[in-house]
Each structure stands twice: as C-alpha cells, then as structure tokens.
Design an enzyme around this catalytic site. Structure first.
Site, PDB file in Angstrom:
ATOM      1  N   ILE A  63      88.124  10.926   7.044  1.00  0.00           N
ATOM      2  CA  ILE A  63      87.701  11.746   5.907  1.00  0.00           C
ATOM      3  C   ILE A  63      86.309  11.345   5.408  1.00  0.00           C
ATOM      4  O   ILE A  63      85.609  12.151   4.792  1.00  0.00           O
ATOM      5  CB  ILE A  63      88.744  11.649   4.759  1.00  0.00           C
ATOM      6  CG1 ILE A  63      88.696  12.861   3.859  1.00  0.00           C
ATOM      7  CG2 ILE A  63      88.595  10.355   3.974  1.00  0.00           C
ATOM      8  CD1 ILE A  63      89.886  12.976   2.934  1.00  0.00           C
ATOM      9  N   HIS A  65      89.859   2.773  14.636  1.00  0.00           N
ATOM     10  CA  HIS A  65      88.697   3.618  14.392  1.00  0.00           C
ATOM     11  C   HIS A  65      87.974   3.774  15.727  1.00  0.00           C
ATOM     12  O   HIS A  65      87.755   2.777  16.434  1.00  0.00           O
ATOM     13  CB  HIS A  65      87.718   2.932  13.423  1.00  0.00           C
ATOM     14  CG  HIS A  65      88.267   2.641  12.064  1.00  0.00           C
ATOM     15  ND1 HIS A  65      87.949   3.397  10.950  1.00  0.00           N
ATOM     16  CD2 HIS A  65      89.093   1.657  11.616  1.00  0.00           C
ATOM     17  CE1 HIS A  65      88.555   2.899   9.887  1.00  0.00           C
ATOM     18  NE2 HIS A  65      89.257   1.832  10.258  1.00  0.00           N
ATOM     19  N   HIS A  91      95.866   1.546  12.563  1.00  0.00           N
ATOM     20  CA  HIS A  91      94.971   2.591  13.061  1.00  0.00           C
ATOM     21  C   HIS A  91      93.787   1.960  13.762  1.00  0.00           C
ATOM     22  O   HIS A  91      93.317   0.900  13.367  1.00  0.00           O
ATOM     23  CB  HIS A  91      94.484   3.499  11.921  1.00  0.00           C
ATOM     24  CG  HIS A  91      93.929   2.762  10.734  1.00  0.00           C
ATOM     25  ND1 HIS A  91      94.743   2.174   9.790  1.00  0.00           N
ATOM     26  CD2 HIS A  91      92.659   2.509  10.344  1.00  0.00           C
ATOM     27  CE1 HIS A  91      93.993   1.604   8.857  1.00  0.00           C
ATOM     28  NE2 HIS A  91      92.716   1.785   9.177  1.00  0.00           N
TER      29      HIS A  91
HETATM   30  P1  5GP Z   1      90.733   0.813   6.969  1.00  0.00           P
HETATM   31  O1  5GP Z   1      89.766   0.280   5.977  1.00  0.00           O
HETATM   32  O2  5GP Z   1      92.164   0.748   6.484  1.00  0.00           O
HETATM   33  O3  5GP Z   1      90.553   0.225   8.338  1.00  0.00           O
HETATM   34  O4  5GP Z   1      90.339   2.333   7.167  1.00  0.00           O
HETATM   35  C1  5GP Z   1      90.963   3.380   6.508  1.00  0.00           C
HETATM   36  C2  5GP Z   1      90.208   4.644   6.850  1.00  0.00           C
HETATM   37  O5  5GP Z   1      90.989   5.755   6.471  1.00  0.00           O
HETATM   38  C3  5GP Z   1      88.873   4.770   6.116  1.00  0.00           C
HETATM   39  O6  5GP Z   1      87.822   4.902   7.072  1.00  0.00           O
HETATM   40  C4  5GP Z   1      89.044   6.036   5.262  1.00  0.00           C
HETATM   41  O7  5GP Z   1      87.869   6.809   5.170  1.00  0.00           O
HETATM   42  C5  5GP Z   1      90.150   6.760   5.983  1.00  0.00           C
HETATM   43  N1  5GP Z   1      90.977   7.598   5.119  1.00  0.00           N
HETATM   44  C6  5GP Z   1      91.531   7.256   3.918  1.00  0.00           C
HETATM   45  N2  5GP Z   1      92.244   8.268   3.423  1.00  0.00           N
HETATM   46  C7  5GP Z   1      92.165   9.281   4.337  1.00  0.00           C
HETATM   47  C8  5GP Z   1      92.706  10.602   4.371  1.00  0.00           C
HETATM   48  O8  5GP Z   1      93.415  11.051   3.478  1.00  0.00           O
HETATM   49  N3  5GP Z   1      92.408  11.357   5.467  1.00  0.00           N
HETATM   50  C9  5GP Z   1      91.628  10.882   6.495  1.00  0.00           C
HETATM   51  N4  5GP Z   1      91.387  11.690   7.510  1.00  0.00           N
HETATM   52  N5  5GP Z   1      91.100   9.643   6.479  1.00  0.00           N
HETATM   53  C10 5GP Z   1      91.366   8.857   5.411  1.00  0.00           C
END
Ligand code: 5GP
Length: 122
Positions: free
Chosen positions: A34, A109, A107
């Site tokens: 997002i 990236h 997840h």
């Molecule tokens: P983390 O910091 O947990 O590795 O990454 C979480 C990722 O999820 C972030 O890059 C953030 O932008 C993405 N993200 C958070 N909420 C949403 C959402 O509702 N939809 C999508 N598509 N991505 C999200």
C-alpha cells in the site's frame, strides 16, 4: 508471540480488506504494498497462520515451505523482475521487533523495477 487473527494481512486473506492482487495459489497470496518503497514493491504471504519467518521455519510443513519459495519466484516472473526476464530484485523479510516487522503475519517484500540500492540504509 501467538498469531493474531485480526492482523491486517489475515483480514486481506479472508477478503475483508481489499488488495491489489498480483498472484495467488494454494500456498501464497501476493499483492502490491500500500506504501511502495520502490517502483515495484510486492508482498508475498503464506496462506497459513505464521507470525514470522522463525515461526514458519519451525512449524510450517515442507509443502508450505516449498510453496512459499516457489510462490516468490512465480510473483517475480509475473512482475517481470525475475532473473529469467534479465532483471533482478530484492526479497526481504523483517522478523519481529528488532527486525522492524510491523504486520505480524509472515511476509516477504519484493523490491524491483529499478536498482534497489544499499541493503541496509540506517
Ligand atoms: P513490515 O514492516 O511488517 O515488514 O511491512 C509491512 C508492510 O505492509 C509495509 O510495507 C506496509 O506498507 C504494508 N501494509 C500495511 N498495511 C497494508 C494494507 O492494508 N495493504 C497493503 N497492501 N499493504 C499494507
């Protein structure tokens, strides 16, 4: 940490929150981040309930493990950033608080579509 069924990716998996889907099979779902950090910024998540990579490595079945890795490759091919297409990308998993993980569902990236730069910026 136990799995939180109300995390945002669990809601996306259940179809309660929309996403821009890239790819789906029996093991993974992939969608665009997002808040993209590069020209291409995809997320690949296992369909199983795993908090992070350590949880997955310890508790997922061999089929789920293979499915996740193959899913990442399928997404990269579909996005045109795989090595097969002459490109490349970065696959990254943040793990728990020190690793900078915000959403508590494993997840990866996938960053690509341009040179992604240094591995660690801070
Ligand atoms: P983390 O910091 O947990 O590795 O990454 C979480 C990722 O999820 C972030 O890059 C953030 O932008 C993405 N993200 C958070 N909420 C949403 C959402 O509702 N939809 C999508 N598509 N991505 C999200």
């Amino acid at each position: 940490m136990s799995y939180d069924n109300n995390n945002i990716f669990a809601k996306i998996l259940r179809g309660e929150i929309p996403c821009k889907k890239i790819y789906e099979d029996q093991f993974v779902l992939s969608f665009h981040d997002i808040n993209p950090q590069k020209k291409i910024h995809a997320l690949v998540i296992p369909k199983g309930k795993y908090v992070d990579l350590d949880d997955f490595s310890q508790n997922a079945s061999p089929e789920e493990m293979v499915g996740l890795l193959k899913g990442i490759n399928s997404v990269a091919k579909k996005l045109g950033i795989s090595v097969n297409t002459g490109k490349g990308y970065r696959a990254l998993a943040n793990i728990s608080e020190d690793g900078g993980q915000e959403v508590p569902h494993l997840h990866f990236h996938l960053f690509g579509g341009e040179k992604v730069g240094k591995m660690v910026s801070e």
